[in-house]
Design a protein around this motif. Structure first.
Motif, PDB file in Angstrom:
ATOM      1  N   SER A 297       3.981 -23.387 -18.812  1.00  0.00           N
ATOM      2  CA  SER A 297       3.943 -23.712 -17.382  1.00  0.00           C
ATOM      3  C   SER A 297       2.760 -24.602 -17.017  1.00  0.00           C
ATOM      4  N   GLN A 298       1.754 -24.703 -17.907  1.00  0.00           N
ATOM      5  CA  GLN A 298       0.536 -25.461 -17.605  1.00  0.00           C
ATOM      6  C   GLN A 298       0.474 -26.798 -18.350  1.00  0.00           C
ATOM      7  N   TYR A 299       1.618 -27.252 -18.849  1.00  0.00           N
ATOM      8  CA  TYR A 299       1.625 -28.449 -19.692  1.00  0.00           C
ATOM      9  C   TYR A 299       1.191 -29.724 -18.952  1.00  0.00           C
TER      10      TYR A 299
ATOM     11  N   ARG B 251      20.729 -37.012 -21.740  1.00  0.00           N
ATOM     12  CA  ARG B 251      21.905 -36.645 -20.944  1.00  0.00           C
ATOM     13  C   ARG B 251      21.705 -35.280 -20.282  1.00  0.00           C
ATOM     14  N   ILE B 252      21.227 -34.315 -21.073  1.00  0.00           N
ATOM     15  CA  ILE B 252      20.996 -32.964 -20.551  1.00  0.00           C
ATOM     16  C   ILE B 252      19.917 -32.986 -19.474  1.00  0.00           C
ATOM     17  N   GLY B 253      18.874 -33.769 -19.719  1.00  0.00           N
ATOM     18  CA  GLY B 253      17.782 -33.850 -18.751  1.00  0.00           C
ATOM     19  C   GLY B 253      18.236 -34.346 -17.400  1.00  0.00           C
ATOM     20  N   LYS B 254      19.193 -35.259 -17.376  1.00  0.00           N
ATOM     21  CA  LYS B 254      19.682 -35.808 -16.110  1.00  0.00           C
ATOM     22  C   LYS B 254      20.400 -34.750 -15.279  1.00  0.00           C
ATOM     23  N   THR B 255      20.878 -33.689 -15.911  1.00  0.00           N
ATOM     24  CA  THR B 255      21.566 -32.611 -15.190  1.00  0.00           C
ATOM     25  C   THR B 255      20.591 -31.584 -14.618  1.00  0.00           C
ATOM     26  N   GLY B 256      19.316 -31.703 -14.989  1.00  0.00           N
ATOM     27  CA  GLY B 256      18.316 -30.732 -14.547  1.00  0.00           C
ATOM     28  C   GLY B 256      18.164 -29.549 -15.477  1.00  0.00           C
TER      29      GLY B 256
ATOM     30  N   TYR C  55      12.672 -20.618 -19.325  1.00  0.00           N
ATOM     31  CA  TYR C  55      13.163 -21.769 -18.579  1.00  0.00           C
ATOM     32  C   TYR C  55      12.422 -22.000 -17.266  1.00  0.00           C
ATOM     33  N   PRO C  56      12.119 -20.953 -16.467  1.00  0.00           N
ATOM     34  CA  PRO C  56      11.344 -21.203 -15.243  1.00  0.00           C
ATOM     35  C   PRO C  56       9.974 -21.819 -15.533  1.00  0.00           C
ATOM     36  N   ARG C  57       9.309 -21.343 -16.578  1.00  0.00           N
ATOM     37  CA  ARG C  57       7.989 -21.892 -16.892  1.00  0.00           C
ATOM     38  C   ARG C  57       8.087 -23.296 -17.473  1.00  0.00           C
ATOM     39  N   MET C  58       9.185 -23.611 -18.175  1.00  0.00           N
ATOM     40  CA  MET C  58       9.387 -24.995 -18.618  1.00  0.00           C
ATOM     41  C   MET C  58       9.501 -25.912 -17.410  1.00  0.00           C
ATOM     42  N   ARG C  59      10.231 -25.467 -16.389  1.00  0.00           N
ATOM     43  CA  ARG C  59      10.350 -26.292 -15.180  1.00  0.00           C
ATOM     44  C   ARG C  59       8.996 -26.435 -14.487  1.00  0.00           C
TER      45      ARG C  59
ATOM     46  N   GLY D  51      15.660  -9.091 -28.976  1.00  0.00           N
ATOM     47  CA  GLY D  51      16.326  -8.498 -27.819  1.00  0.00           C
ATOM     48  C   GLY D  51      15.332  -8.048 -26.763  1.00  0.00           C
ATOM     49  N   GLY D  52      15.834  -7.842 -25.543  1.00  0.00           N
ATOM     50  CA  GLY D  52      14.991  -7.363 -24.457  1.00  0.00           C
ATOM     51  C   GLY D  52      14.166  -8.438 -23.787  1.00  0.00           C
ATOM     52  N   PHE D  53      14.345  -9.700 -24.191  1.00  0.00           N
ATOM     53  CA  PHE D  53      13.595 -10.796 -23.586  1.00  0.00           C
ATOM     54  C   PHE D  53      14.557 -11.669 -22.792  1.00  0.00           C
ATOM     55  N   ASP D  54      14.283 -11.848 -21.517  1.00  0.00           N
ATOM     56  CA  ASP D  54      15.137 -12.649 -20.640  1.00  0.00           C
ATOM     57  C   ASP D  54      14.503 -14.014 -20.451  1.00  0.00           C
ATOM     58  N   ILE D  55      15.067 -15.008 -21.100  1.00  0.00           N
ATOM     59  CA  ILE D  55      14.504 -16.360 -21.065  1.00  0.00           C
ATOM     60  C   ILE D  55      14.755 -17.053 -19.731  1.00  0.00           C
ATOM     61  N   THR D  56      15.610 -16.471 -18.886  1.00  0.00           N
ATOM     62  CA  THR D  56      15.875 -17.067 -17.574  1.00  0.00           C
ATOM     63  C   THR D  56      14.890 -16.581 -16.509  1.00  0.00           C
ATOM     64  N   GLN D  57      14.040 -15.616 -16.864  1.00  0.00           N
ATOM     65  CA  GLN D  57      13.057 -15.076 -15.929  1.00  0.00           C
ATOM     66  C   GLN D  57      11.683 -15.700 -16.144  1.00  0.00           C
ATOM     67  N   ASP D  58      10.889 -15.738 -15.090  1.00  0.00           N
ATOM     68  CA  ASP D  58       9.513 -16.225 -15.164  1.00  0.00           C
ATOM     69  C   ASP D  58       8.649 -15.071 -15.680  1.00  0.00           C
ATOM     70  N   ASN D  59       8.497 -15.005 -17.000  1.00  0.00           N
ATOM     71  CA  ASN D  59       7.809 -13.882 -17.633  1.00  0.00           C
ATOM     72  C   ASN D  59       6.295 -14.038 -17.582  1.00  0.00           C
ATOM     73  N   ASP D  60       5.613 -12.936 -17.384  1.00  0.00           N
ATOM     74  CA  ASP D  60       4.154 -12.911 -17.389  1.00  0.00           C
ATOM     75  C   ASP D  60       3.679 -13.016 -18.839  1.00  0.00           C
ATOM     76  N   PRO D  61       2.939 -14.082 -19.194  1.00  0.00           N
ATOM     77  CA  PRO D  61       2.530 -14.252 -20.592  1.00  0.00           C
ATOM     78  C   PRO D  61       1.601 -13.159 -21.099  1.00  0.00           C
TER      79      PRO D  61
END
Length: 419
Positions: free
Chosen positions: A374-376, A137-142, A74-78, A55-65
């Motif tokens: 994010s550096q992949y 299929r999922i990838g095509k949706t972004g 998700y932002p860092r995956m993008r 809990g307490g972790f927001d995966i939709t935010q660009d978190n500072d590692p």
């Protein structure tokens, strides 16, 4: 979006200001970015569910590692151009008793719930995948494609029917053990040494049942003897979702050249781990070692991964102290070039069709120049620098692992899975 270095290089190139070497670098970066953007990219092992379940972790935010000690969102995956990832339902090894197994099973299902709840709450960002076709299929949706694996067969206890429940919840691989022996097999790093000289009788049944279900057998963490037992018994390809080449870094978690050759004959694939201790032999810091030993002793642990087995309040305290320890005594990290040395060696020994990426982010994976997801893109740049073709790179990023997924799926009929 191009980073500042790329933008600057390209602008200077257009103006004719760059020497030949810089022009070459600019062309390489441009080529690598084009390949990375078009390739379907997959990481086969991340321990991010540990953050989700606490809990307490927001995966939709660009978190500072550095502040959050997290490597995936998700932002860092993008940012890193990563299309898909396997989230591991990880359980540290606990007491091998009826009560211990029951507790581990409850915790495992709780982690599954955390992953599914997170996906339900972030439908605009990501979606569960169980097949390569789902992922495309999922990838095509972004959106990001999220697969699930189980790390450590400990929570199934002696009940083979639990494997079907894991499968029904989306798990498409299971790592047979973790850092200690369990009732399934010997681990590569148990300080007590071998217990079964490979698979236990239960472990042989687990191999057969996973083959029947169409669940991939993951051999990361297992002992050499366990590895060869599984290779002998499995009728479909197997994988090592987060391992390396022992010839490059002599750690028991990595695979020898003979093991690599056996894996290739099996049709399997090894996915490269980015935990620096498995990438390169790094001289130990006496101060860090002493501080870490003291922390482990304080909480009665054998390794850092054992923190997951502590009661919730103790776990929070131990993790906070570990983060402070990292600030006081930062670990020396390997580099992308060090990691790609493993890829080069594996390709030399068994060919391009048997290697991929499984960083172990959020479970210790981190490099100096690929500290989080994010550096992949740095890997694709290094692959291009070393002469890998677009087709080669696509195989490394997902093609090889998806081939294994499809082969394992074909090994189980729908009628068998429904039983």
């Amino acid at each position: 979006m191009k980073n500042l270095l790329q933008s600057t290089l390209l602008a200077c190139l257009a103006a004719g200001f760059l020497p030949a070497t810089a022009q070459d670098d600019s062309a390489l970066l441009k080529k690598a970015r084009k390949i990375h953007e078009k390739a379907f990219t997959l990481d086969t092992h991340a321990d991010t569910p540990m953050l989700l379940s606490r809990g307490g972790f927001d995966i939709t935010q660009d978190n500072d590692p550095y502040r959050t000690n997290s490597k995936v969102d998700y932002p860092r995956m993008r940012k890193g151009g990563l299309d898909a990832i396997f989230f591991a339902v990880y359980l540290g090894q606990g007491p091998r008793t009826e009560e211990g197994h029951a507790t581990a099973k409850k915790k495992a299902f709780g982690i599954f719930d955390a992953v599914h709840s997170s996906l339900k709450a972030t439908t605009g960002e990501a979606e569960l995948a169980t097949t390569p076709e789902d992922a495309y299929r999922i990838g095509k949706t972004g959106k990001r494609a999220i697969f699930i694996g189980v790390e450590n067969g400990y929570p199934m206890g002696h009940d083979l029917s639990i494997l079907k429940k894991f499968y029904d919840l989306g798990a498409r691989y299971m790592t047979l053990c973790h850092s200690s022996n369990n009732d399934i097999c010997d681990s590569s790093t148990d300080p007590k040494g071998a217990e079964y000289q490979g698979l236990s009788p239960l472990g042989e049944q687990v191999v057969a049942e996973m083959n029947r279900l169409g669940m991939i057998i993951d051999l990361s963490h297992v002992s050499d003897s366990t590895f060869y037992d599984v290779i002998r018994l499995s009728r479909v390809p197997v994988v090592a979702t987060h391992s390396g080449a022992r010839a490059i870094c002599n750690h028991p978690r990595n695979l020898t050249d003979d093991m690599l050759k056996a894996l290739a004959r099996n049709g399997g694939v090894i996915q490269l781990n980015l935990l620096s201790d498995y990438v390169k032999t790094i001289p130990a810091s006496p101060e860090r070692t002493a501080a870490l030993d003291a922390l482990m002793k304080k909480y009665g642990l054998k390794s850092r991964m054992g923190m997951a087995s502590l009661p919730e309040e103790e776990q929070k305290k131990a993790r906070a102290e570990f983060m402070e320890l990292n600030k006081a005594y930062p670990v020396q990290l390997a580099t992308v070039k060090d990691a790609v040395d493993h890829i080069d060696h594996i390709v030399k020994v068994i060919g391009i069709d048997h290697v991929g990426m499984g960083a172990d982010f959020d479970g210790g994976g981190a490099l100096a120049d690929c500290f989080d997801v994010s550096q992949y893109e740095a890997f694709t740049v290094e692959f291009v620098r070393r002469g890998y073709s677009k087709k080669d790179i696509e195989k490394i990023w997902s093609g090889n692992f998806f081939r294994v997924m499809k082969a394992v799926e074909k090994g189980a009929t729908p009628e068998q899975i429904g039983r």
